[in-house]
Design a protein around this motif. Structure first.
Motif, mmCIF file in Angstrom:
data_model
loop_
_atom_site.group_PDB
_atom_site.id
_atom_site.type_symbol
_atom_site.label_atom_id
_atom_site.label_comp_id
_atom_site.label_asym_id
_atom_site.label_seq_id
_atom_site.Cartn_x
_atom_site.Cartn_y
_atom_site.Cartn_z
ATOM 1 N N VAL A 158 0.670 -1.621 -0.202
ATOM 2 C CA VAL A 158 0.393 -0.302 0.243
ATOM 3 C C VAL A 158 0.948 1.829 0.239
ATOM 4 N N GLN A 194 -3.981 -0.909 8.200
ATOM 5 C CA GLN A 194 -3.841 -1.694 7.072
ATOM 6 C C GLN A 194 -3.309 -3.234 7.227
ATOM 7 N N VAL A 227 4.136 -0.917 3.917
ATOM 8 C CA VAL A 227 3.324 -0.196 3.786
ATOM 9 C C VAL A 227 4.290 1.326 3.832
#
Length: 166
Positions: free
Chosen positions: A53, A99, A104
């Motif tokens: 992400v 998340q 990330v």
């Protein structure tokens, strides 16, 4: 979770931009800034095989930096208002807790990114780290992802990241 903290690439001169009455949120990367970020992204790819992400500040220079990184990693990006200048680091921590990816990445601004990093590392809202433009750091977020419960793996200046790309 591994958290990659990335400062946006070099953008146009703030004073000139504001002297012309333009909104700082719209200030873009320079052509040299884009070139630098492409090399930095290649260098990051030698250290990180994937990003699950990628979140960016809504400011144009951060979005452009995120687009360059996303093209290197073939990942989707999301815009996160909490990464805009002046937001409380706890807003980013709350988002991070939601998340599910292993890695990330976030793209934002100074001094906010340094403050966030220090908050995650030591639970302090002060800044004992500094990220140069196009610089990056990797934090290991231990469970739970609470302030003061992270470990700094590395913090690299753009020159080192660009050398990794060679």
């Amino acid at each position: 979770m591994r958290l990659v903290i990335i400062r946006h690439g070099p953008a146009g001169d703030r004073a000139e931009w504001e002297a012309e009455g333009r909104d700082d949120r719209l200030r873009p990367l320079t052509s040299e800034g884009k070139k630098e970020m492409r090399r930095v992204a290649k260098g990051l790819a030698t250290l990180l095989s994937r990003i699950d992400v990628l979140a960016t500040s809504p400011l144009v220079r951060a979005v452009q930096t995120g687009e360059i990184l996303a093209s290197q990693y073939d990942c989707d990006t999301v815009t996160l208002e909490a990464l805009a200048p002046g937001h409380d680091p706890e807003q980013v921590v709350k988002w991070l807790r939601s998340q599910r990816g292993d890695t990330v990445a976030i793209v934002g601004h100074e001094p906010d990114l340094s403050t966030l990093g220090c908050y995650l590392l030591a639970g302090e809202r002060s800044s004992f780290l500094t990220l140069k433009k196009s610089g990056a750091g990797l934090l290991e977020l231990n469970e739970p992802a609470d302030p003061g419960n992270a470990t700094l793996e590395w913090l690299l200046i753009p020159r080192v990241l660009k050398r990794l790309a060679e």
